[in-house]
Write an enzyme that holds these catalytic residues in place. Structure first.
Site, PDB file in Angstrom:
ATOM      1  N   TYR A 141     -37.698   1.266   2.420  1.00  0.00           N
ATOM      2  CA  TYR A 141     -39.155   1.189   2.303  1.00  0.00           C
ATOM      3  C   TYR A 141     -39.721   2.367   1.506  1.00  0.00           C
ATOM      4  O   TYR A 141     -40.790   2.252   0.919  1.00  0.00           O
ATOM      5  CB  TYR A 141     -39.814   1.199   3.690  1.00  0.00           C
ATOM      6  N   LYS A 188     -24.879  -1.654   8.304  1.00  0.00           N
ATOM      7  CA  LYS A 188     -24.082  -2.519   7.430  1.00  0.00           C
ATOM      8  C   LYS A 188     -23.013  -1.631   6.782  1.00  0.00           C
ATOM      9  O   LYS A 188     -22.897  -1.537   5.556  1.00  0.00           O
ATOM     10  CB  LYS A 188     -25.008  -3.184   6.391  1.00  0.00           C
ATOM     11  N   ASP A 221     -25.531  -8.349  10.291  1.00  0.00           N
ATOM     12  CA  ASP A 221     -25.430  -9.818  10.230  1.00  0.00           C
ATOM     13  C   ASP A 221     -24.950 -10.378  11.572  1.00  0.00           C
ATOM     14  O   ASP A 221     -25.479 -11.378  12.077  1.00  0.00           O
ATOM     15  CB  ASP A 221     -24.551 -10.284   9.061  1.00  0.00           C
ATOM     16  N   ASP A 245     -37.079  -4.184  10.832  1.00  0.00           N
ATOM     17  CA  ASP A 245     -38.185  -5.093  10.524  1.00  0.00           C
ATOM     18  C   ASP A 245     -37.736  -6.533  10.755  1.00  0.00           C
ATOM     19  O   ASP A 245     -38.426  -7.321  11.408  1.00  0.00           O
ATOM     20  CB  ASP A 245     -38.606  -4.888   9.062  1.00  0.00           C
ATOM     21  N   ASP A 249     -38.574  -9.222  14.202  1.00  0.00           N
ATOM     22  CA  ASP A 249     -39.242 -10.526  14.055  1.00  0.00           C
ATOM     23  C   ASP A 249     -38.380 -11.613  14.694  1.00  0.00           C
ATOM     24  O   ASP A 249     -38.883 -12.511  15.373  1.00  0.00           O
ATOM     25  CB  ASP A 249     -39.477 -10.868  12.571  1.00  0.00           C
TER      26      ASP A 249
END
Ligand code: IPM
Ligand code: MG
Length: 353
Positions: A141, A188, A221, A245, A249
């Site tokens: 970001y 990751k 993942d 983020d 959600d």
């Protein structure tokens, strides 16, 4: 006690839901003998319209000296032009950065009364209680970001320093110790160098400082999958800005509605920022149908984390339970049953405080 709240209603349904939360806070003040002052400022699209700037200086200055900041939501199709000079979201990102709000706490907890509002099976989600710590002022970001002259190549850099990783992992691990003593770090590391640094740093902090906390690492993942297939296995989850983020959600669907989830953004010392996880829902703005409960519970988090008023925070959370137990539902959580509006839901919570 005396406290000053800065209210940032923002765009879309923001003004309606912050008005509801303000009434609840006012009620808390009256019941418990506190004096709360409320200072409303512009942030987001409404601030672009008025000042050409999604985070005007006057808003930032008021926030810096507040005891707590309560935000509705920002954004909407009106400001969605991809060629626009600035966007409402830029105001929120700048506010997080300016105030050093590096830790975003997102509790995902299924309300017993709403289990059937979830798209997931009841037996999967019963008892889910996860606390996400999303790093909020670093990562992709805020890394270098640019578009080439010819418009045919763009880059956004994902970047973390050991300092940024250490401080968020420490907060998350401390929270885990107070809960079920389990921390999951999500990265990751099989692909990204930045994730390998995250993994090494987090492991060192856990080994040196929190050896008694049950610690695991999961690839992002796989986490997307486990969050749906076995959400009860998680207690505290810590991750970077972008992964957090996305995962929050996804996680927000576990309790049934995005309209039920509050969040807190905290820094070292500046005032905390409290907001619902959901967006500005421009399609239902001004219709008095939005669910105010996420914002009301964000106000409860402000009482707890910024003002140290634990009993008052709990009285708000209990009042929300009372309203739900009475069968009151806004449209988003009503299923095929009857529903009430934003104001009526706020009335019920105010009355129950
Ligand atoms: C959130 C939102 C924001 C984010 C947007 C509005 C910039 O999605 O708080 O999760 O991506 O952080
Ligand atoms: Mg988001």
């Amino acid at each position: 006690m005396e406290a000053r709240f800065v209210l940032l209603p923002g765009d879309g349904i923001g003004p309606e839901i912050t008005a509801a939360a303000r009434r609840v806070l006012q009620r808390v003040a009256t019941r418990h003998g506190h004096t709360f002052e409320f200072d409303e400022k512009l942030l987001g699209g409404c601030a672009i319209d008025e000042f050409g700037d999604p985070l005007p200086q006057s808003t930032l200055a008021a926030c810096r000296t507040a005891d707590a900041i309560l935000l509705g939501a920002v954004g909407g199709p009106k400001w969605d032009d991809p060629n626009a000079k600035t966007r409402p979201e830029a105001g929120l990102l700048a506010l997080r950065k300016e105030l050093g709000l590096f830790a975003n706490l997102r509790p995902i907890k299924a309300h017993r009364q709403l289990l059937d509002a979830s798209p997931l099976r009841r037996d999967l989600i019963e008892g889910v209680d996860i606390l996400f710590f999303r790093e909020l002022t670093g990562g992709i970001y805020f890394g270098e970001s640019r578009l080439s002259e010819d418009g045919r190549r763009a880059e956004s850099v994902m970047e973390y320093t050991t300092h940024e990783i250490e401080r968020i992992v420490r907060l998350a691990a401390s929270a885990a110790r107070e809960r079920r003593n389990k921390l999951t770090s999500v990265d990751k590391a099989n692909v990204l160098e930045v994730s390998r640094l995250w993994r090494r740093t987090a492991a060192r902090v856990m080994e040196d400082e929190y050896p008694e906390v049950d610690y695991e690492v999961v690839l992002v993942d796989a986490m997307a999958m486990h969050l749906i297939s076995r959400p009860r296995d998680f207690d505290v989850v810590v991750t970077g800005n972008l992964f957090g983020d996305i995962l929050t959600d996804e996680g927000s669907m576990l309790p049934g509605s995005l309209g039920m989830l509050p969040s807190a953004s905290l820094g070292e010392s500046q005032p905390g920022l409290y907001e619902p996880i959901h967006g500005s829902a421009p399609d239902i703005a001004g219709e008095d149908v939005a669910n105010p409960l996420a914002t009301i519970m964000a106000a409860a988090m402000a009482l707890r984390h910024s003002l140290g008023l634990e009993a008052e925070a709990q009285s708000v959370e209990r009042a929300v339970e009372v309203a739900l137990n009475a069968g009151l539902r806004t449209r988003d959580i009503a299923g095929s049953g009857p529903s009430i509006g934003t104001t009526e839901m706020a009335d019920a919570v105010v009355a129950a405080v």
